[in-house]
Design a protein around this motif. Structure first.
Motif, PDB file in Angstrom:
ATOM      1  N   TYR A 218       4.400  -9.056   8.458  1.00  0.00           N
ATOM      2  CA  TYR A 218       3.423  -8.053   8.007  1.00  0.00           C
ATOM      3  C   TYR A 218       2.423  -8.620   6.996  1.00  0.00           C
ATOM      4  CZ  TYR A 218       1.728  -3.391   6.611  1.00  0.00           C
ATOM      5  OH  TYR A 218       0.950  -2.288   6.350  1.00  0.00           O
ATOM      6  N   PRO A 219       2.881  -9.271   5.917  1.00  0.00           N
ATOM      7  CA  PRO A 219       1.902  -9.829   4.970  1.00  0.00           C
ATOM      8  C   PRO A 219       1.441 -11.233   5.335  1.00  0.00           C
ATOM      9  CG  PRO A 219       4.087 -10.038   4.053  1.00  0.00           C
ATOM     10  CD  PRO A 219       4.252  -9.415   5.411  1.00  0.00           C
TER      11      PRO A 219
ATOM     12  N   PHE B 268      -1.083  -6.326  -2.543  1.00  0.00           N
ATOM     13  CA  PHE B 268      -0.386  -7.606  -2.415  1.00  0.00           C
ATOM     14  C   PHE B 268       0.394  -7.641  -1.095  1.00  0.00           C
ATOM     15  CE2 PHE B 268       3.131 -10.557  -2.887  1.00  0.00           C
ATOM     16  CZ  PHE B 268       2.551 -11.649  -3.496  1.00  0.00           C
ATOM     17  N   GLY B 269       1.328  -6.740  -0.943  1.00  0.00           N
ATOM     18  CA  GLY B 269       2.151  -6.724   0.266  1.00  0.00           C
ATOM     19  C   GLY B 269       1.583  -5.851   1.368  1.00  0.00           C
ATOM     20  N   TYR B 270       0.783  -4.878   0.988  1.00  0.00           N
ATOM     21  CA  TYR B 270       0.145  -3.994   1.981  1.00  0.00           C
ATOM     22  C   TYR B 270      -1.161  -3.481   1.390  1.00  0.00           C
ATOM     23  CZ  TYR B 270       1.734   0.128  -0.678  1.00  0.00           C
ATOM     24  OH  TYR B 270       1.942   1.075  -1.650  1.00  0.00           O
ATOM     25  N   GLY B 271      -1.938  -2.800   2.243  1.00  0.00           N
ATOM     26  CA  GLY B 271      -3.226  -2.314   1.757  1.00  0.00           C
ATOM     27  C   GLY B 271      -4.189  -3.446   1.449  1.00  0.00           C
ATOM     28  N   VAL B 272      -4.104  -4.522   2.230  1.00  0.00           N
ATOM     29  CA  VAL B 272      -4.944  -5.701   2.028  1.00  0.00           C
ATOM     30  C   VAL B 272      -6.003  -5.737   3.137  1.00  0.00           C
ATOM     31  CG1 VAL B 272      -4.961  -8.231   1.942  1.00  0.00           C
ATOM     32  CG2 VAL B 272      -3.021  -6.956   0.982  1.00  0.00           C
ATOM     33  N   GLY B 273      -7.256  -6.067   2.793  1.00  0.00           N
ATOM     34  CA  GLY B 273      -8.284  -6.219   3.814  1.00  0.00           C
ATOM     35  C   GLY B 273      -8.946  -4.911   4.179  1.00  0.00           C
TER      36      GLY B 273
ATOM     37  N   GLU C  80       5.478   3.516  -9.806  1.00  0.00           N
ATOM     38  CA  GLU C  80       5.065   2.297  -9.107  1.00  0.00           C
ATOM     39  C   GLU C  80       4.446   2.586  -7.738  1.00  0.00           C
ATOM     40  OE1 GLU C  80       8.189  -0.997 -10.855  1.00  0.00           O
ATOM     41  OE2 GLU C  80       8.910   0.327  -9.274  1.00  0.00           O
ATOM     42  N   ILE C  81       4.334   3.852  -7.364  1.00  0.00           N
ATOM     43  CA  ILE C  81       3.786   4.210  -6.053  1.00  0.00           C
ATOM     44  C   ILE C  81       2.487   4.943  -6.186  1.00  0.00           C
ATOM     45  CG2 ILE C  81       4.356   5.170  -3.809  1.00  0.00           C
ATOM     46  CD1 ILE C  81       7.067   5.907  -4.882  1.00  0.00           C
ATOM     47  N   PRO C  82       1.424   4.464  -5.624  1.00  0.00           N
ATOM     48  CA  PRO C  82       1.111   3.054  -5.498  1.00  0.00           C
ATOM     49  C   PRO C  82       0.166   2.674  -6.622  1.00  0.00           C
ATOM     50  CG  PRO C  82      -0.247   4.347  -4.001  1.00  0.00           C
ATOM     51  CD  PRO C  82       0.423   5.307  -4.981  1.00  0.00           C
ATOM     52  N   LYS C  83       0.485   1.662  -7.312  1.00  0.00           N
ATOM     53  CA  LYS C  83      -0.333   1.238  -8.444  1.00  0.00           C
ATOM     54  C   LYS C  83      -0.853  -0.168  -8.183  1.00  0.00           C
ATOM     55  CE  LYS C  83       0.713   4.497 -11.713  1.00  0.00           C
ATOM     56  NZ  LYS C  83      -0.187   5.273 -12.521  1.00  0.00           N
ATOM     57  N   LEU C  84      -2.122  -0.345  -8.359  1.00  0.00           N
ATOM     58  CA  LEU C  84      -2.697  -1.683  -8.283  1.00  0.00           C
ATOM     59  C   LEU C  84      -2.548  -2.411  -9.620  1.00  0.00           C
ATOM     60  CD1 LEU C  84      -5.926  -1.016  -6.259  1.00  0.00           C
ATOM     61  CD2 LEU C  84      -4.254  -2.788  -5.753  1.00  0.00           C
ATOM     62  N   GLU C  85      -2.554  -1.654 -10.694  1.00  0.00           N
ATOM     63  CA  GLU C  85      -2.538  -2.237 -12.027  1.00  0.00           C
ATOM     64  C   GLU C  85      -1.162  -2.053 -12.654  1.00  0.00           C
ATOM     65  OE1 GLU C  85      -5.331  -3.677 -12.857  1.00  0.00           O
ATOM     66  OE2 GLU C  85      -6.522  -2.873 -11.216  1.00  0.00           O
ATOM     67  N   ASN C  86      -1.013  -2.630 -13.845  1.00  0.00           N
ATOM     68  CA  ASN C  86       0.118  -2.333 -14.699  1.00  0.00           C
ATOM     69  C   ASN C  86       1.465  -2.670 -14.059  1.00  0.00           C
ATOM     70  OD1 ASN C  86       1.277  -1.459 -17.053  1.00  0.00           O
ATOM     71  ND2 ASN C  86       1.524   0.652 -16.332  1.00  0.00           N
TER      72      ASN C  86
END
Lengths: 246, 246
Positions: free
Chosen positions: B165-166, B103-108, B52-58
């Motif tokens: 944070y989010p 979703f929670g991080y890595g946005v923008g 799960e680290i870090p997956k955008l999919e699945n």
């Protein structure tokens, strides 16, 4: 001496796994005995159950084994990636389940001059502890005016509330920042820095937290006496020396 | 409005369970829609896996369901007992798994003037959050000079690092201290106080954290600009107003 490494990372190919391997070798080469609680590999049960709150008796075998390791250790290293500004859930669940009533808290007597054995006294008195933490962010992001919050304040709930609480002396943490930018040269430098910290575990001065039952706090309100660090509030008030010296 | 309660206590006969029940009734009576994520009852998987680290999919179905609840909610209440000065492991594991990359991080976007959408901007912008926390210790133990550490500093890693944070606005927490000393009169008073907080969720001023991308921080070092709160260090530097006003 005896060193226990409590370790939480799910990926055996991670930077953390490599640093754990390096640490074990370095400590063993120096003649120390090392035990590792690899929480993911152990499939540690991280959920404190209703039946475990609070029970003095009938502890499960997994908890008793970890308590024995803690009692065996002279120094305990907690190694983990900083996830959402604290330890991974699996390690938090280790603390919640292993720190049972009568072991991790609820130790000692309460009176007009003592409020139990905690914050500098307790089951783990005489032992030392150190965090070994990796973070994806930059060191400046965790600096005294960095946006993530100063690292010494982020770690205070662990340092003071989990390690110092049952009596351990707490060494300054070993931090690795910006883990996404690693190459062989940087990794070698980090190992060398870590090695120096491991070589000096027994002699590094601990963080000078104030002891609870030695006159700095009013009992039972447990606030700093007015003449102690007058006007100082927040985490830093619980240090003997100003944090700039840490 | 829509209210999500993320709840972590293993004992259905606990004070927390009673307060959760009260909160649901109070909110529904006021016409709000309520969903509850009762993490122990759901047997929530608290262990972030290597896969799960870090997956955008699945993403797994359990994660997607929680993300949908967050997107549905106008206000999110996180209710838990303070265990070792933070949230229970099972709730920490909810954060670690539900706050996925994207979703929670890595946005923008990252640029010279922005460092992603975080700290006041992000997936959960426009929503409000509040902690509802019980503690066995006395209120004075958590006061600005109390031995456990000031409660606003203990909760900063959650308030600032997990809720703000989010993008959520963070309301002052609802705290219940000294839970071991409860009787009918005190419980009724606590419910009344809680009811007032629930009735004013939409209007209570949030904690005035500084927004990341609005000029207070140097990018990319992410430290406060020298002219912002000069000389102030630590968590309190990230507030617009001095903490004494909170």
């Amino acid at each position: 001496m005896n060193v226990l490494i409590v370790y939480a990372h799910p990926d055996p190919n991670s930077l953390n796994a490599a640093l754990k391997h390096y640490a074990i070798q370095r400590l063993q080469t120096a003649g120390h005995a090392v035990q590792v609680s690899d929480l993911y590999a152990m499939e540690w049960n991280a959920k404190l159950a209703a039946s475990e709150i609070p029970k003095l008796e009938n502890h499960r075998a997994d908890i008793l084994r970890e308590q024995e390791k803690l009692l065996w250790a002279d120094t305990v290293i907690f190694q983990f990636p900083l996830w959402w500004f604290s330890m991974p859930a699996i390690m938090k669940g280790w603390v919640e389940r292993v720190y049972t009533l009568g072991f991790g808290y609820g130790v000692g007597e309460h009176s007009d001059v003592r409020w139990g054995d905690r914050y500098g006294e307790g089951t783990l008195t005489g032992k030392r502890a150190m965090l070994m933490v990796t973070a994806g962010g930059w060191e400046s992001h965790y600096s005294p005016r960095g946006i993530n919050g100063a690292v010494d304040e982020l770690l205070f709930p662990i340092h003071h509330g989990i390690l110092y609480y049952p009596g351990m002396e707490v060494l300054p943490p070993f931090m690795v920042y910006r883990t996404g930018h690693m190459d062989d040269a940087r990794y070698a430098a980090i190992c060398e820095e870590l090695g120096q910290r491991l070589d000096t575990l027994a002699t590094t001065p601990p963080i000078p937290f104030r002891r609870q039952n030695h006159g700095d706090y009013d009992i039972p309100v447990m606030t700093l006496k007015s003449e102690i660090a007058p006007g100082v509030e927040g985490f830093k008030a619980h240090l003997h020396q100003p944090p700039s010296l840490l």
